[in-house]
Design a protein around this motif. Structure first.
Motif, PDB file in Angstrom:
ATOM      1  N   ILE A  70      28.159  66.491  59.085  1.00 20.10           N
ATOM      2  CA  ILE A  70      28.481  67.871  59.786  1.00 20.10           C
ATOM      3  C   ILE A  70      27.796  68.511  58.809  1.00 20.10           C
ATOM      4  CG2 ILE A  70      30.720  69.222  59.528  1.00 20.10           C
ATOM      5  CD1 ILE A  70      32.489  66.628  59.755  1.00 20.10           C
ATOM      6  N   LYS A  71      27.255  69.658  59.678  1.00 22.26           N
ATOM      7  CA  LYS A  71      26.422  70.671  58.745  1.00 22.26           C
ATOM      8  C   LYS A  71      27.323  72.063  58.800  1.00 22.26           C
ATOM      9  CE  LYS A  71      21.904  73.024  58.530  1.00 22.26           C
ATOM     10  NZ  LYS A  71      22.549  74.460  58.690  1.00 22.26           N
ATOM     11  N   GLN A  72      27.326  72.717  57.514  1.00 15.27           N
ATOM     12  CA  GLN A  72      27.953  73.995  57.283  1.00 15.27           C
ATOM     13  C   GLN A  72      26.822  74.848  57.584  1.00 15.27           C
ATOM     14  OE1 GLN A  72      31.114  74.642  56.705  1.00 15.27           O
ATOM     15  NE2 GLN A  72      31.851  72.428  56.198  1.00 15.27           N
ATOM     16  N   PRO A  73      27.143  76.019  58.258  1.00 14.64           N
ATOM     17  CA  PRO A  73      26.101  77.135  58.377  1.00 14.64           C
ATOM     18  C   PRO A  73      25.649  77.563  56.941  1.00 14.64           C
ATOM     19  CG  PRO A  73      28.300  78.013  59.265  1.00 14.64           C
ATOM     20  CD  PRO A  73      28.487  76.572  58.785  1.00 14.64           C
ATOM     21  N   ASP A  74      24.494  77.696  56.679  1.00 15.54           N
ATOM     22  CA  ASP A  74      24.031  78.130  55.314  1.00 15.54           C
ATOM     23  C   ASP A  74      23.819  79.696  55.290  1.00 15.54           C
ATOM     24  OD1 ASP A  74      21.507  78.666  56.562  1.00 15.54           O
ATOM     25  OD2 ASP A  74      20.729  77.035  55.724  1.00 15.54           O
ATOM     26  N   LEU A  75      23.524  80.116  54.209  1.00 13.52           N
ATOM     27  CA  LEU A  75      23.655  81.713  53.746  1.00 13.52           C
ATOM     28  C   LEU A  75      22.731  82.413  54.889  1.00 13.52           C
ATOM     29  CD1 LEU A  75      24.375  82.108  50.455  1.00 13.52           C
ATOM     30  CD2 LEU A  75      25.731  82.827  52.216  1.00 13.52           C
ATOM     31  N   GLU A  76      21.634  81.655  55.169  1.00 11.07           N
ATOM     32  CA  GLU A  76      20.457  81.987  55.784  1.00 11.07           C
ATOM     33  C   GLU A  76      21.157  82.700  57.298  1.00 11.07           C
ATOM     34  OE1 GLU A  76      16.860  80.500  55.024  1.00 11.07           O
ATOM     35  OE2 GLU A  76      15.738  81.168  56.850  1.00 11.07           O
ATOM     36  N   ASP A  77      21.990  81.590  57.896  1.00  9.83           N
ATOM     37  CA  ASP A  77      22.735  81.707  58.989  1.00  9.83           C
ATOM     38  C   ASP A  77      23.485  82.798  58.900  1.00  9.83           C
ATOM     39  OD1 ASP A  77      21.299  79.506  60.090  1.00  9.83           O
ATOM     40  OD2 ASP A  77      22.826  78.335  59.407  1.00  9.83           O
ATOM     41  N   VAL A  78      24.128  83.029  57.902  1.00  6.94           N
ATOM     42  CA  VAL A  78      24.903  84.273  57.781  1.00  6.94           C
ATOM     43  C   VAL A  78      24.394  85.715  57.733  1.00  6.94           C
ATOM     44  CG1 VAL A  78      26.740  85.509  56.147  1.00  6.94           C
ATOM     45  CG2 VAL A  78      26.524  82.830  56.529  1.00  6.94           C
ATOM     46  N   PHE A  79      23.089  85.625  57.053  1.00  5.18           N
ATOM     47  CA  PHE A  79      22.280  86.635  56.915  1.00  5.18           C
ATOM     48  C   PHE A  79      21.814  87.456  58.268  1.00  5.18           C
ATOM     49  CE2 PHE A  79      18.395  88.761  56.042  1.00  5.18           C
ATOM     50  CZ  PHE A  79      18.823  89.883  55.286  1.00  5.18           C
ATOM     51  N   PHE A  98      28.362  86.414  38.716  1.00  6.69           N
ATOM     52  CA  PHE A  98      26.833  86.440  39.239  1.00  6.69           C
ATOM     53  C   PHE A  98      26.947  87.024  40.835  1.00  6.69           C
ATOM     54  CE2 PHE A  98      22.908  83.738  38.523  1.00  6.69           C
ATOM     55  CZ  PHE A  98      22.266  84.464  39.314  1.00  6.69           C
ATOM     56  N   ALA A  99      26.224  88.194  40.889  1.00 10.76           N
ATOM     57  CA  ALA A  99      26.355  88.494  42.153  1.00 10.76           C
ATOM     58  C   ALA A  99      24.814  88.497  42.773  1.00 10.76           C
ATOM     59  CB  ALA A  99      26.813  89.905  42.479  1.00 10.76           C
ATOM     60  N   SER A 122      32.231  85.811  48.774  1.00 12.15           N
ATOM     61  CA  SER A 122      31.788  84.672  47.947  1.00 12.15           C
ATOM     62  C   SER A 122      30.733  83.764  49.169  1.00 12.15           C
ATOM     63  CB  SER A 122      32.874  83.671  47.575  1.00 12.15           C
ATOM     64  OG  SER A 122      33.509  83.144  48.662  1.00 12.15           O
ATOM     65  N   PRO A 123      29.904  82.858  48.862  1.00 15.29           N
ATOM     66  CA  PRO A 123      29.089  82.207  49.385  1.00 15.29           C
ATOM     67  C   PRO A 123      29.838  81.538  50.754  1.00 15.29           C
ATOM     68  CG  PRO A 123      28.036  82.022  47.591  1.00 15.29           C
ATOM     69  CD  PRO A 123      29.499  82.975  47.473  1.00 15.29           C
ATOM     70  N   GLN A 124      31.030  80.909  50.270  1.00 15.13           N
ATOM     71  CA  GLN A 124      31.744  80.073  50.958  1.00 15.13           C
ATOM     72  C   GLN A 124      32.525  80.892  51.962  1.00 15.13           C
ATOM     73  OE1 GLN A 124      32.118  80.089  47.636  1.00 15.13           O
ATOM     74  NE2 GLN A 124      30.664  78.398  47.591  1.00 15.13           N
ATOM     75  N   ALA A 125      33.100  82.432  51.429  1.00 13.80           N
ATOM     76  CA  ALA A 125      33.881  83.025  52.544  1.00 13.80           C
ATOM     77  C   ALA A 125      32.952  83.640  53.671  1.00 13.80           C
ATOM     78  CB  ALA A 125      34.590  84.185  51.725  1.00 13.80           C
ATOM     79  N   LEU A 126      31.696  83.764  53.016  1.00 13.49           N
ATOM     80  CA  LEU A 126      30.685  84.369  54.105  1.00 13.49           C
ATOM     81  C   LEU A 126      30.197  83.225  55.040  1.00 13.49           C
ATOM     82  CD1 LEU A 126      28.200  86.330  51.838  1.00 13.49           C
ATOM     83  CD2 LEU A 126      29.718  87.328  53.503  1.00 13.49           C
ATOM     84  N   LYS A 127      30.173  82.205  54.814  1.00 13.89           N
ATOM     85  CA  LYS A 127      29.846  81.177  55.859  1.00 13.89           C
ATOM     86  C   LYS A 127      31.002  80.676  56.533  1.00 13.89           C
ATOM     87  CE  LYS A 127      28.295  78.712  52.409  1.00 13.89           C
ATOM     88  NZ  LYS A 127      27.477  77.635  51.448  1.00 13.89           N
ATOM     89  N   ALA A 128      32.343  81.108  55.960  1.00 14.79           N
ATOM     90  CA  ALA A 128      33.391  80.776  56.822  1.00 14.79           C
ATOM     91  C   ALA A 128      33.498  81.774  57.994  1.00 14.79           C
ATOM     92  CB  ALA A 128      34.600  80.782  56.059  1.00 14.79           C
ATOM     93  N   ARG A 129      32.940  82.981  57.625  1.00 11.29           N
ATOM     94  CA  ARG A 129      32.811  84.196  58.522  1.00 11.29           C
ATOM     95  C   ARG A 129      32.349  83.734  59.973  1.00 11.29           C
ATOM     96  NH1 ARG A 129      31.558  90.021  56.569  1.00 11.29           N
ATOM     97  NH2 ARG A 129      33.217  89.687  54.892  1.00 11.29           N
ATOM     98  N   ASP A 147      25.091  78.777  44.777  1.00  9.67           N
ATOM     99  CA  ASP A 147      26.062  78.857  43.800  1.00  9.67           C
ATOM    100  C   ASP A 147      26.357  80.148  42.766  1.00  9.67           C
ATOM    101  OD1 ASP A 147      23.348  78.531  43.028  1.00  9.67           O
ATOM    102  OD2 ASP A 147      23.625  76.571  42.045  1.00  9.67           O
ATOM    103  N   VAL A 148      26.167  81.025  43.491  1.00 11.37           N
ATOM    104  CA  VAL A 148      26.412  82.315  42.912  1.00 11.37           C
ATOM    105  C   VAL A 148      28.067  82.464  43.076  1.00 11.37           C
ATOM    106  CG1 VAL A 148      24.071  83.026  42.762  1.00 11.37           C
ATOM    107  CG2 VAL A 148      25.610  84.193  44.369  1.00 11.37           C
ATOM    108  N   ASP A 149      28.759  83.644  42.484  1.00 13.47           N
ATOM    109  CA  ASP A 149      29.963  84.325  42.543  1.00 13.47           C
ATOM    110  C   ASP A 149      30.171  84.942  44.137  1.00 13.47           C
ATOM    111  OD1 ASP A 149      30.867  83.057  40.482  1.00 13.47           O
ATOM    112  OD2 ASP A 149      29.996  84.434  39.274  1.00 13.47           O
ATOM    113  N   ARG A 150      29.121  85.797  44.315  1.00 11.13           N
ATOM    114  CA  ARG A 150      29.354  86.685  45.257  1.00 11.13           C
ATOM    115  C   ARG A 150      28.073  87.024  45.848  1.00 11.13           C
ATOM    116  NH1 ARG A 150      34.038  91.346  45.399  1.00 11.13           N
ATOM    117  NH2 ARG A 150      33.887  91.487  43.009  1.00 11.13           N
TER     118      ARG A 150
END
Lengths: 260, 325
Positions: free
Chosen positions: B293-302, B35-36, B221-228, B204-207
């Motif tokens: 503890i807050k993880q940056p979300d995808l919006e931050d990544v975007f 699911f991308a 993956s969303p996790q890897a992107l956020k880790a970026r 919660d998608v794959d990539r």
């Protein structure tokens, strides 16, 4: 493919029935043309070959062709509406043969046109025109072929038009003159030479021929008549040609400029 | 499953506007059953890519294989495995909900008991069950969209393309639709590529792919992107934000940012958040209402990814592109 075409044609017809103004418009306009022109021209206008025929009678098959023309214009406008509304793209991405898409639209338009001309045929006995069963069959064949010709030509033109008004303009300068020069309004006999040539090259002239002929000739005679068969042939070629081009058009995808 | 290689698409432009490059050597692939999500700012080329993928446009160069089939050579074969949800619902507004679904089934050759079963299944998640005989034009935008989604799910495509499908849905039907989509995807191993601006949908998608100016900036993956982004932050809600911020600054020497009545300790390296949280909690527990503890979300990544001018794999974007718009 037949199933796809049937489903799309059925949709077309359902939509037609749900728009009462369209039903009224499609029938009323040709009817008014016929009544007003017939009444107005009846006594003042007697071109050669019309001596024993009232203008009402002369114009009658022409009005039928006009009905077919108008209903295909209306039906093809829906192509542009479907594209704007998004419906068309859903059909395009479906795993259906492109012929099914063209055929569905054309069959829908022909069905709608048939309802109108069959209703209009009620007037025939009042003009002293009586049809045998064989003639009715030939007449219906004429209707179906003419309807398909107009609808597939309309399809081809509508597919390339971005707006309904643009399409309307094309129809008015292209299809309406074809009808006017078909012999629907005035007979070909006595027309100037150049006009005569143009009229004979006009597929609508031949379509009108195969609709007019069954009213006057016995089916057996017609099928042995060179003129009738020529007109039938030309109409079939017209249908096949515009359908083929329509399918090509539908299958064509918008292109990118060659990558630099 | 979806293999996009080196895709370039240039819009011809007109008399006043020059040609515009919508896709620029884009390469992207979605594996079977994945699911991308495809995101990117407006005008980044998402829609162009979408039109190419569903076979409505031909690119200038590059190739696309869907389920191993060359999309440009054999579009008819690809259509058989493909389901498409457009931004603009492909429904006939003059027809009823039931008629629309029936017509769609006819297009895909679904009939008989199979049709009834699939229709009921496809409608199960929607709010349409008591509106089947209503014309689509009388429905709200959200409900009309549900019709579109239901009819696509009914065809059980192996590859599903969706173009911002949840636009106009209220939060609960959006949730319902996504749940249905995830469920169907898991059950059938469907491959999904969906464009979206709503990042909560992407969690919660794959990539997740991020595009800009016709190029792929990131795909992971969303996790890897956020880790970026590489940071996590500790968020504290104290009784008195003003005073507590001062305390943290003076006594622990931390850089504190105040957001309303909460304090954020940003730019914390990964793994440092928890010890910091423990330290604060140990010393100031009575003054703290909540701490996390807050993880940056995808919006931050975007925002992070698209605001950089240079994409991942080097090469500066071509100049003159902005002028071509």
């Amino acid at each position: 493919m037949i199933r796809v075409a049937t489903a799309l044609a059925k949709r077309e017809f359902t939509r037609f029935l749900r728009q009462p103004q369209r039903v009224v418009g499609a029938i009323a306009q040709p009817l008014m043309f016929w009544l007003f022109l017939g009444a107005g021209m009846g006594n003042n206008f007697k071109p050669p070959g019309l001596a024993q025929m009232s203008y009402f009678e002369y114009f009658y098959p022409g009005v039928m062709v006009m009905m077919m023309l108008f209903s295909s214009i209306f039906a093809c406008i829906t192509i542009i509406e479907d594209r704007d509304a998004g419906f068309l793209q859903g059909v395009l991405v479906a795993p259906v043969h492109r012929l099914g898409i063209v055929l569905g639209k054309v069959a829908g338009a022909v069905m709608i046109a048939l309802v109108q001309v069959v209703l209009f045929s009620v007037a025939a006995p009042f003009l002293g025109l009586h049809l045998s069963l064989g003639s009715v069959v030939l007449l219906l064949l004429g209707f179906v072929l003419t309807g398909m010709g107009f609808a597939s030509l309309g399809f081809l033109l509508a597919w390339g038009s971005r707006t309904t008004s643009g399409f309307h303009a094309i129809m008015m300068v292209l299809l309406f003159p074809l009808w006017m020069l078909s012999g629907a309004l005035f007979p070909v006999i006595g027309a100037p030479m150049w006009l005569d040539v143009v009229m004979h090259a006009n597929p609508v002239f031949h379509a009108l021929n195969i609709i007019r002929a069954p009213f006057y000739g016995a089916p057996a005679d017609l099928l042995g008549n060179g003129g009738y068969l020529t007109s039938l042939g030309v109409t079939v070629v017209w249908v096949v040609l515009s359908m083929t081009l329509s399918i090509k058009r539908v299958a064509k995808r918008e292109r990118s400029l060659a990558a630099a | 499953m979806i293999d996009i290689q080196d895709l370039t698409h240039v819009y011809p432009g007109g008399r006043k506007v020059g040609p515009r490059k919508a896709l620029d050597s884009l390469t992207l692939s979605v594996r079977e059953g994945e699911f991308a999500i495809l995101s990117g700012p407006n005008g980044s080329g998402k829609s162009t890519l979408f039109r190419i993928l569903c076979g409505l446009a031909l690119p200038g160069s590059g190739s696309v294989r869907i389920d191993g089939i060359d999309l440009f050579a054999e579009p008819a074969r690809v259509r058989r495995v493909l389901g498409v949800v457009f931004q603009n619902p492909a429904v006939d507004k003059q027809l009823s909900v039931a008629e629309n679904i029936r017509l769609h089934a006819d297009l895909y050759g679904i009939s008989g008991p199979e049709f009834t079963a699939r229709r009921d299944e496809a409608l199960a998640w929607t709010d349409l069950s008591d509106r089947l005989d209503q014309k689509v034009e009388t429905l709200s935008g959200g409900l009309a969209r549900q019709v579109e989604l239901a009819k696509v799910l009914m065809t059980r495509p192996r590859v599903l393309l969706l173009d911002e499908p949840t636009t106009g849905l209220d939060p609960s039907s959006r949730r319902n639709f996504l749940d249905a989509l995830h469920r169907v995807q898991r059950e059938r191993g469907m491959t999904i590529l969906m464009t979206s601006h709503v990042f909560s949908e992407a969690e919660d998608v794959d990539r997740v792919a991020v595009m800009k100016d016709g190029r792929l900036l990131a795909y992971d993956s969303p996790q890897a992107l956020k880790a970026r982004i590489g940071t996590e932050m500790v968020v504290v809600q104290p009784d008195d934000a003003e005073a507590f911020a001062e305390t943290l600054r003076v006594e622990l020497g931390l850089a504190v940012r105040r957001h309303g009545d909460e304090l954020r300790l940003e730019e914390t390296e990964n793994g440092e958040g928890l010890p910091m949280l423990e330290r604060i909690l140990e010393r100031y527990r009575p003054r703290i209402r909540s701490i996390s503890i807050k993880q940056p979300d995808l919006e931050d990544v975007f925002v992070h990814v698209t605001s950089r001018a240079v994409p991942d794999h080097a090469q500066a974007p071509e100049t003159g592109k902005e002028a071509g718009r």
